[in-house]
Design a protein around this motif. Structure first.
Motif, PDB file in Angstrom:
ATOM      1  N   SER A 153      47.106  37.249  37.459  1.00  0.00           N
ATOM      2  CA  SER A 153      46.404  37.722  36.258  1.00  0.00           C
ATOM      3  C   SER A 153      46.917  39.063  35.768  1.00  0.00           C
ATOM      4  N   VAL A 154      48.024  39.545  36.319  1.00  0.00           N
ATOM      5  CA  VAL A 154      48.566  40.842  35.913  1.00  0.00           C
ATOM      6  C   VAL A 154      48.915  40.823  34.421  1.00  0.00           C
ATOM      7  N   GLY A 155      48.411  41.802  33.681  1.00  0.00           N
ATOM      8  CA  GLY A 155      48.687  41.902  32.256  1.00  0.00           C
ATOM      9  C   GLY A 155      47.814  41.020  31.399  1.00  0.00           C
ATOM     10  N   ILE A 156      46.902  40.281  32.041  1.00  0.00           N
ATOM     11  CA  ILE A 156      46.022  39.370  31.290  1.00  0.00           C
ATOM     12  C   ILE A 156      44.568  39.786  31.520  1.00  0.00           C
ATOM     13  N   PRO A 157      43.802  40.085  30.458  1.00  0.00           N
ATOM     14  CA  PRO A 157      42.382  40.398  30.650  1.00  0.00           C
ATOM     15  C   PRO A 157      41.695  39.229  31.364  1.00  0.00           C
ATOM     16  N   THR A 158      41.017  39.523  32.446  1.00  0.00           N
ATOM     17  CA  THR A 158      40.404  38.457  33.226  1.00  0.00           C
ATOM     18  C   THR A 158      39.153  38.955  33.927  1.00  0.00           C
ATOM     19  N   GLU A 159      38.280  38.040  34.245  1.00  0.00           N
ATOM     20  CA  GLU A 159      37.066  38.368  34.989  1.00  0.00           C
ATOM     21  C   GLU A 159      37.353  38.254  36.487  1.00  0.00           C
ATOM     22  N   GLY A 306      26.356  40.698  54.327  1.00  0.00           N
ATOM     23  CA  GLY A 306      27.648  41.355  54.483  1.00  0.00           C
ATOM     24  C   GLY A 306      28.601  41.095  53.341  1.00  0.00           C
ATOM     25  N   SER A 307      28.719  39.852  52.918  1.00  0.00           N
ATOM     26  CA  SER A 307      29.700  39.528  51.882  1.00  0.00           C
ATOM     27  C   SER A 307      29.251  39.996  50.505  1.00  0.00           C
ATOM     28  N   GLU A 308      27.994  39.843  50.173  1.00  0.00           N
ATOM     29  CA  GLU A 308      27.518  40.184  48.831  1.00  0.00           C
ATOM     30  C   GLU A 308      27.547  41.692  48.588  1.00  0.00           C
ATOM     31  N   THR A 309      27.106  42.474  49.571  1.00  0.00           N
ATOM     32  CA  THR A 309      27.068  43.926  49.374  1.00  0.00           C
ATOM     33  C   THR A 309      28.471  44.518  49.263  1.00  0.00           C
ATOM     34  N   THR A 310      29.378  44.085  50.144  1.00  0.00           N
ATOM     35  CA  THR A 310      30.728  44.641  50.128  1.00  0.00           C
ATOM     36  C   THR A 310      31.492  44.214  48.880  1.00  0.00           C
ATOM     37  N   SER A 311      31.387  42.952  48.506  1.00  0.00           N
ATOM     38  CA  SER A 311      32.096  42.478  47.315  1.00  0.00           C
ATOM     39  C   SER A 311      31.549  43.146  46.052  1.00  0.00           C
ATOM     40  N   SER A 312      30.250  43.393  45.992  1.00  0.00           N
ATOM     41  CA  SER A 312      29.679  44.089  44.831  1.00  0.00           C
ATOM     42  C   SER A 312      30.202  45.514  44.744  1.00  0.00           C
ATOM     43  N   THR A 313      30.343  46.166  45.898  1.00  0.00           N
ATOM     44  CA  THR A 313      30.889  47.522  45.916  1.00  0.00           C
ATOM     45  C   THR A 313      32.321  47.530  45.390  1.00  0.00           C
ATOM     46  N   LEU A 314      33.127  46.554  45.799  1.00  0.00           N
ATOM     47  CA  LEU A 314      34.509  46.475  45.325  1.00  0.00           C
ATOM     48  C   LEU A 314      34.561  46.206  43.820  1.00  0.00           C
ATOM     49  N   ARG A 315      33.651  45.410  43.323  1.00  0.00           N
ATOM     50  CA  ARG A 315      33.613  45.156  41.880  1.00  0.00           C
ATOM     51  C   ARG A 315      33.289  46.437  41.111  1.00  0.00           C
ATOM     52  N   TRP A 316      32.348  47.234  41.638  1.00  0.00           N
ATOM     53  CA  TRP A 316      32.048  48.521  41.010  1.00  0.00           C
ATOM     54  C   TRP A 316      33.283  49.412  41.032  1.00  0.00           C
ATOM     55  N   ALA A 317      34.012  49.402  42.155  1.00  0.00           N
ATOM     56  CA  ALA A 317      35.220  50.222  42.263  1.00  0.00           C
ATOM     57  C   ALA A 317      36.243  49.820  41.200  1.00  0.00           C
ATOM     58  N   CYS A 318      36.423  48.514  41.018  1.00  0.00           N
ATOM     59  CA  CYS A 318      37.371  48.032  40.001  1.00  0.00           C
ATOM     60  C   CYS A 318      36.942  48.466  38.600  1.00  0.00           C
ATOM     61  N   LEU A 319      35.650  48.396  38.342  1.00  0.00           N
ATOM     62  CA  LEU A 319      35.138  48.793  37.030  1.00  0.00           C
ATOM     63  C   LEU A 319      35.397  50.277  36.765  1.00  0.00           C
ATOM     64  N   TYR A 320      35.020  51.131  37.720  1.00  0.00           N
ATOM     65  CA  TYR A 320      35.178  52.568  37.522  1.00  0.00           C
ATOM     66  C   TYR A 320      36.644  52.966  37.438  1.00  0.00           C
ATOM     67  N   LEU A 321      37.508  52.327  38.230  1.00  0.00           N
ATOM     68  CA  LEU A 321      38.936  52.651  38.177  1.00  0.00           C
ATOM     69  C   LEU A 321      39.554  52.194  36.853  1.00  0.00           C
ATOM     70  N   ALA A 322      39.043  51.080  36.318  1.00  0.00           N
ATOM     71  CA  ALA A 322      39.528  50.626  35.013  1.00  0.00           C
ATOM     72  C   ALA A 322      39.124  51.610  33.915  1.00  0.00           C
ATOM     73  N   LEU A 323      37.935  52.201  34.062  1.00  0.00           N
ATOM     74  CA  LEU A 323      37.451  53.177  33.077  1.00  0.00           C
ATOM     75  C   LEU A 323      38.107  54.540  33.238  1.00  0.00           C
ATOM     76  N   HIS A 324      38.656  54.804  34.428  1.00  0.00           N
ATOM     77  CA  HIS A 324      39.257  56.109  34.710  1.00  0.00           C
ATOM     78  C   HIS A 324      40.655  55.910  35.296  1.00  0.00           C
ATOM     79  N   PRO A 325      41.614  55.540  34.458  1.00  0.00           N
ATOM     80  CA  PRO A 325      42.978  55.297  34.956  1.00  0.00           C
ATOM     81  C   PRO A 325      43.617  56.531  35.589  1.00  0.00           C
ATOM     82  N   GLU A 326      43.169  57.728  35.194  1.00  0.00           N
ATOM     83  CA  GLU A 326      43.727  58.940  35.793  1.00  0.00           C
ATOM     84  C   GLU A 326      43.386  59.029  37.284  1.00  0.00           C
ATOM     85  N   VAL A 327      42.232  58.455  37.658  1.00  0.00           N
ATOM     86  CA  VAL A 327      41.843  58.415  39.079  1.00  0.00           C
ATOM     87  C   VAL A 327      42.737  57.431  39.826  1.00  0.00           C
TER      88      VAL A 327
END
Length: 398
Positions: A153-159, A306-327
């Motif tokens: 999915s590199v270069g393609i907007p995706t969920e 275990g799976s739901e909490t950790t995967s949700s945290t990673l999704r938040w990380a992806c969201l914030y990093l997408a909003l802050h490319p400088e980070v």
């Protein structure tokens, strides 16, 4: 005259059961029977922060039949949850339905059952690598599989799909059941969807059955199923347990007590009857019904929580990093300066990856996935911060 006496008695009884107990912290009490109803247009965690500004770090909220004490200070929460009498769990419908209303598992159990299940899980999961470098290879393998899957999915907007959940779950499966699954496995994808739906249901109208348990006995079945979707919770529990039963029975047939492969093996070995002859035919040949229900509940808790909490945290990380490319750029520079290009990040690099560590902690702070924590319940009268409490539910909103 008789009618007047009955009315007075009823009013006196209503006053008795709805008055604030003496020694309780300040807070909101609401209406008789119903209790306090928070505003629906504001998230509960946000509203609790508003009440905190008014009442302080410890305050009361009457919710249906339950008297809740809200804790909003780290040291206060730590003190409270270190008290044995505040380590119980409330008798919530949406928790107990997943254990067939038995005192079983880790998340919703109380007393000796909770202590034994928690101690056993921590001891043996650590033996198989939890929290140790022994588990690194499994984490690194799943991380590479996840990256390979995302590269399409590199270069393609995706969920972000279930691939993140699969990576997390496979690490847990490795510890608990010594197996892993492909991201395309239909059965496991269905498992994830059931877990996600369950979380939505228990945070919806079904939560009313926790606050007003008398509704369970008077509400028509069609309403509980069509509006609260209780039938879906029943179906999900049975399907999840069916999947786990097949895995447990497979372990029973291939069990080698001298060479346990995972958590399930050590659980079976620990509870092995003296007269059991291996290979066994199934769980009924090794475990009592109570032991079997506990194993099912323990596995469900490990996989679901275990799976739901950790995967949700990673999704938040992806969201914030997408909003802050400088980070992202700073993190990449730090990794490049610490981790050689021909190696994978590991625990030995953790102390030097200071900015990455800080970023992860900030993600957990801003994207709090369980703002109210797991509800605790007092199992005996106790005191905290100068206040006296009977049996009451304790929240830690953070």
């Amino acid at each position: 005259m008789l009618v007047a006496v009955l009315v007075i008695l009823l009013l006196a009884l209503l006053y008795k059961v709805t008055q604030r107990p003496s020694g309780f912290p300040p807070g909101v009490w609401g209406w008789p029977i119903v209790g306090y109803v928070p505003p629906r247009d504001v998230p509960l965690a946000q509203h609790l922060n508003t009440l905190r500004k008014k009442f302080g770090d410890i305050f009361t909220m009457k919710m249906g039949k339950h008297m809740a004490v809200i804790l909003s200070d780290f040291q206060l929460i730590k003190t409270a949850f270190n008290k044995p009498e505040l380590q119980g769990r409330p008798d919530f419908f949406t928790l107990k339905i997943f254990t067939n209303f038995k005192n079983a598992g880790i998340i919703s159990s109380v007393g000796d059952v909770w202590q034994q299940n928690r101690r056993f899980a921590l001891q043996h999961l650590k033996y198989f690598g939890m929290g140790k470098s022994k588990l690194e290879s499994s984490v690194q393998r799943e991380a590479l599989n996840l990256l390979n899957d995302l590269e399409a999915s590199v270069g393609i907007p995706t969920e972000l799909t279930w691939n993140i959940n699969m990576a997390i779950l496979n690490v847990t499966w490795q510890l608990a059941a010594a197996r892993s699954y492909s991201v395309d496995d239909k059965e496991i994808l269905e498992f994830f969807k059931m877990v996600s739906v369950n979380f939505d249901i228990i945070q919806g109208p079904a939560a009313l059955l926790d606050l007003y348990p008398w509704l369970i006995h008077i509400m028509p079945t069609f309403l509980k199923n069509s509006w609260m979707r209780v039938n879906q919770l029943d179906e999900s529990r049975e399907r999840i347990h069916s999947l786990l039963k097949d895995i447990i029975d497979d372990h029973c047939k291939t069990l080698d007590t001298d060479n346990p492969r995972d958590y399930i093996d050590v659980y079976l070995t620990e509870h092995l009857k003296d007269d059991t002859h291996l290979p066994a035919l199934g769980h009924q040949d090794i475990l009592t019904n109570t032991e079997y229900i506990n194993l099912l509940a323990n596995l469900s808790d490990l996989f679901v929580a275990g799976s739901e909490t950790t995967s949700s945290t990673l999704r938040w990380a992806c969201l914030y990093l997408a909003l802050h490319p400088e980070v992202q750029t700073k993190i990449q520079k730090e990794i490049d300066s610490v981790v050689p290009r021909d190696t994978l990040p590991s625990l030995e690099h953790k102390e030097e990856l200071v900015y990455l560590e800080a970023t992860l902690r900030e993600v957990q702070r801003k994207g709090t996935i369980v703002p109210l924590g797991v509800v605790h319940s007092a199992t005996a009268n106790t005191t905290l911060a100068g206040y006296s409490f009977p049996e009451v539910h304790i929240f830690g909103p953070g």
